[in-house]
Design a protein around this motif. Structure first.
Motif, PDB file in Angstrom:
ATOM      1  N   GLU A   1       1.051 -40.688  24.836  1.00 37.42           N
ATOM      2  CA  GLU A   1      -0.240 -40.247  25.377  1.00 37.42           C
ATOM      3  C   GLU A   1      -0.607 -38.863  24.850  1.00 37.42           C
ATOM      4  O   GLU A   1      -1.766 -38.600  24.503  1.00 37.42           O
ATOM      5  CB  GLU A   1      -0.178 -40.235  26.906  1.00 37.42           C
ATOM      6  CG  GLU A   1      -0.091 -41.618  27.539  1.00 37.42           C
ATOM      7  CD  GLU A   1      -0.031 -41.549  29.052  1.00 37.42           C
ATOM      8  OE1 GLU A   1      -0.154 -40.425  29.590  1.00 37.42           O
ATOM      9  OE2 GLU A   1       0.131 -42.600  29.692  1.00 37.42           O
ATOM     10  N   LYS A   2       0.381 -37.980  24.773  1.00 39.18           N
ATOM     11  CA  LYS A   2       0.107 -36.650  24.248  1.00 39.18           C
ATOM     12  C   LYS A   2      -0.228 -36.705  22.759  1.00 39.18           C
ATOM     13  O   LYS A   2      -1.064 -35.929  22.274  1.00 39.18           O
ATOM     14  CB  LYS A   2       1.312 -35.737  24.487  1.00 39.18           C
ATOM     15  CG  LYS A   2       1.534 -35.396  25.957  1.00 39.18           C
ATOM     16  CD  LYS A   2       2.573 -34.312  26.122  1.00 39.18           C
ATOM     17  CE  LYS A   2       2.680 -33.898  27.585  1.00 39.18           C
ATOM     18  NZ  LYS A   2       3.583 -32.746  27.784  1.00 39.18           N
ATOM     19  N   ALA A   3       0.425 -37.615  22.029  1.00 33.84           N
ATOM     20  CA  ALA A   3       0.114 -37.775  20.609  1.00 33.84           C
ATOM     21  C   ALA A   3      -1.315 -38.284  20.428  1.00 33.84           C
ATOM     22  O   ALA A   3      -2.039 -37.834  19.525  1.00 33.84           O
ATOM     23  CB  ALA A   3       1.115 -38.734  19.969  1.00 33.84           C
ATOM     24  N   ALA A   4      -1.734 -39.199  21.273  1.00 33.18           N
ATOM     25  CA  ALA A   4      -3.097 -39.724  21.193  1.00 33.18           C
ATOM     26  C   ALA A   4      -4.114 -38.631  21.500  1.00 33.18           C
ATOM     27  O   ALA A   4      -5.172 -38.544  20.862  1.00 33.18           O
ATOM     28  CB  ALA A   4      -3.259 -40.889  22.162  1.00 33.18           C
ATOM     29  N   GLN A   5      -3.803 -37.769  22.478  1.00 37.69           N
ATOM     30  CA  GLN A   5      -4.712 -36.678  22.804  1.00 37.69           C
ATOM     31  C   GLN A   5      -4.775 -35.649  21.682  1.00 37.69           C
ATOM     32  O   GLN A   5      -5.843 -35.103  21.373  1.00 37.69           O
ATOM     33  CB  GLN A   5      -4.269 -36.010  24.107  1.00 37.69           C
ATOM     34  CG  GLN A   5      -4.396 -36.905  25.329  1.00 37.69           C
ATOM     35  CD  GLN A   5      -3.797 -36.267  26.574  1.00 37.69           C
ATOM     36  OE1 GLN A   5      -3.268 -35.166  26.508  1.00 37.69           O
ATOM     37  NE2 GLN A   5      -3.889 -36.962  27.700  1.00 37.69           N
ATOM     38  N   ALA A   6      -3.619 -35.374  21.068  1.00 39.88           N
ATOM     39  CA  ALA A   6      -3.577 -34.354  20.021  1.00 39.88           C
ATOM     40  C   ALA A   6      -4.289 -34.805  18.749  1.00 39.88           C
ATOM     41  O   ALA A   6      -4.927 -34.001  18.066  1.00 39.88           O
ATOM     42  CB  ALA A   6      -2.125 -33.993  19.701  1.00 39.88           C
TER      43      ALA A   6
END
Length: 209
Positions: free
Chosen positions: A121-126
Motif C-alpha cells: 500500500e505504501k509503494a502504491a502511494q509513493a
C-alpha cells in the motif's frame, strides 16, 4: 513408625501455591502486555519502491501491519485486573478471556508478521500506481517479540484458570472488615459537655443507662 502429616502444613500448601501462581501471573501478564505494545511500535518490515527510476525506502511498523496484537494486549491487561474483581464462574470466564487474548496475540504476530500488504500500500502511494508492489522485502524480529509477549499473557491466563480460585478478590478485605465487631464506645465524662453532645449525636446514651 509412620509420620503423621501436620494439618497446618497441609492447609498451608494451597495458600503457598496461590501466592506463587498469583505473583507469576501478575508479572507475566503485565510484562507480556508491555512487550507486545512495545513490539507493535517497532519496524516489522522494510523494502523499496521504484520512484522516478530510483529506489525509495519504505518501512512498516507493527501497527501498520496489523492492529490485532495491540488491541488484544489492552484486552488482556484489562482482563488481568478484572480477575480480582470477580469470583467463581465469573473469574473462570475472565481467565479464559485472558488466555485467549494471549493466544490471539501470538497467532496474529506469527501469521501477519510476514505479510507485505502494508508495504505494498505504501509503494502504491509513493509511486501513484495502484498495482505497484514493494521490492527487496525483508522482515525484522519484532513480530516474534510480540509473539513472546502473547505467550506470557497466555501463561497468565492459564495460571488464572488453574489457581484463580485460590487468589483473593478486591472486595475481600472490605468484606472481612465489615464482619469485625464494633469497638465499645468510650465512657462519656459527665463533666465535659462537648462529650455529652457528641454521644447524643451518635445516638448513644451519655448516662450509660
Amino acid at each position: 513408625m509412620t509420620a503423621v502429616p501436620h494439618p497446618r502444613s497441609d492447609a498451608a500448601a494451597p495458600a503457598r501455591s496461590g501466592r506463587r501462581s498469583l505473583a507469576v501471573a501478575l508479572l507475566s501478564g503485565a510484562l507480556g502486555a508491555a512487550v507486545t505494545l512495545l513490539a507493535t511500535r517497532q519496524r516489522w518490515s522494510e523494502g523499496t519502491a521504484t520512484v522516478a527510476g530510483g529506489a525509495f525506502p519504505l518501512t512498516a511498523k507493527g501497527s501498520d501491519v496489523t492492529g490485532v496484537p495491540a488491541a488484544l494486549a489492552i484486552v488482556g491487561l484489562a482482563a488481568l485486573v478484572a480477575v480480582f474483581a470477580v469470583r467463581k464462574a465469573g473469574r473462570h470466564v475472565v481467565a479464559a478471556l485472558l488466555a485467549l487474548s494471549g493466544a490471539g496475540i501470538t497467532a496474529a504476530a506469527l501469521v501477519e508478521g510476514s505479510d507485505s500488504s502494508a508495504l505494498d500500500e505504501k509503494a502504491a502511494q509513493a509511486t501513484g500506481d495502484a498495482s505497484a508492489t514493494v521490492a527487496s522485502l525483508s522482515h525484522t524480529g519484532w513480530p516474534y517479540v510480540a509473539a513472546v509477549g502473547g505467550a506470557l499473557i497466555l501463561l497468565a491466563g492459564l495460571l488464572a484458570l488453574r489457581y484463580g480460585r485460590l487468589w483473593p478478590a478486591m472486595s475481600g478485605r472490605y468484606e472481612r472488615g465489615s464482619d469485625r465487631p464494633r469497638r465499645s464506645a468510650r465512657p462519656v465524662d459527665p463533666e465535659r459537655p462537648e462529650e455529652i453532645w457528641k454521644a447524643l449525636d451518635r445516638g448513644e446514651d451519655p448516662t450509660g443507662a
